[in-house]
Design a protein around this motif. Structure first.
Motif, PDB file in Angstrom:
ATOM      1  N   UNK A 110       0.622  -1.164   0.093  1.00 46.30           N
ATOM      2  CA  UNK A 110      -0.060   0.010  -0.127  1.00 46.30           C
ATOM      3  C   UNK A 110       0.780   1.380  -0.182  1.00 46.30           C
ATOM      4  N   UNK A 111       2.113   1.333   0.717  1.00 46.40           N
ATOM      5  CA  UNK A 111       2.966   2.298   0.576  1.00 46.40           C
ATOM      6  C   UNK A 111       3.374   2.821  -0.742  1.00 46.40           C
ATOM      7  N   UNK A 112       3.751   1.663  -1.444  1.00 48.08           N
ATOM      8  CA  UNK A 112       3.984   1.605  -3.036  1.00 48.08           C
ATOM      9  C   UNK A 112       3.179   2.276  -3.764  1.00 48.08           C
ATOM     10  N   UNK A 113       1.768   1.835  -3.520  1.00 50.22           N
ATOM     11  CA  UNK A 113       0.720   2.521  -4.406  1.00 50.22           C
ATOM     12  C   UNK A 113       0.505   3.865  -4.147  1.00 50.22           C
ATOM     13  N   UNK A 114       0.728   4.412  -2.669  1.00 47.99           N
ATOM     14  CA  UNK A 114       0.345   5.646  -2.582  1.00 47.99           C
ATOM     15  C   UNK A 114       1.667   6.513  -3.022  1.00 47.99           C
TER      16      UNK A 114
END
Length: 203
Positions: A110-114
């Motif tokens: 999710x950090x990568x998507x953000x």
């Protein structure tokens, strides 16, 4: 036959690049929003669903800080739906829950998507400080099959549960405070209405 196989492989790898990706929800103002999406991600669906639900409505900076704290075990992700066998944790009290975990891999994805969505916002010249997670959704992807070997020569399935993730960041406008009215322009109070059959008291 070999040329036909090569063309089929090329179409399978690069044929979907020209297609538009459909999201389950569109932002109200597309000019003030940015999107990011991941398909067939090799990360548990249930853990990712709970983690995504925890950051829904957060600002971009707050969501990134929260996920970093989850990885460092400083904050926990409350499990509300898929909570079978999930242990209790004191860090879940701040969310009004009792069961929580620290799904590291889901938080990293999710950090990568953000970060991807933030880059898209910078490309559209949006103010990243005003962005918030207006929409995030996690769907089950097709299971991937492996096998595990059991006693007496048996074989059991050993499936993975990947997922699709989509999110939308929208620019949140700060609320404008109502201007104060001058003292001389205050409206008079409306006269009280009489109920049926009531009489006015005479002084």
């Amino acid at each position: 036959q070999r040329r036909q196989k090569d063309s089929c492989l090329h179409r399978g790898l690069f044929g979907s690049l020209g297609k538009m990706v459909k999201y389950s929800k569109e932002p109200e103002n597309a000019a003030k929003a940015c999107k990011a999406r991941g398909s067939k991600l090799r990360v548990h669906f249930k853990n990712t669903r709970e983690t995504a639900h925890a950051i829904r409505g957060y600002s971009l900076k707050k969501a990134q800080k929260y996920l970093e704290d989850v990885i460092a075990h400083k904050q926990a992700v409350p499990f509300r739906r898929y909570r079978g066998g999930v242990g209790r944790c004191a860090q879940a009290k701040q969310f009004g829950a009792t069961q929580a975990r620290w799904p590291k891999k889901s938080a990293e994805v999710l950090l990568g998507l953000l970060k991807n969505a933030e880059s898209n916002a910078e490309l559209k010249e949006l103010k990243t400080d005003n962005l918030r997670v207006s929409h995030i959704q996690v769907n089950r992807a097709r299971k991937q099959r492996r096998r595990t070997y059991r006693a007496h020569g048996r074989i059991n399935p050993y499936m993975s549960n990947p997922c699709h993730i989509e999110l939308i960041l929208s620019e949140h406008e700060a609320p404008v405070s109502k201007p104060e009215e001058p003292e001389g322009t205050k409206k008079s109070k409306p006269k009280e209405r009489l109920t049926a059959g009531a009489t006015v008291a005479q002084s």
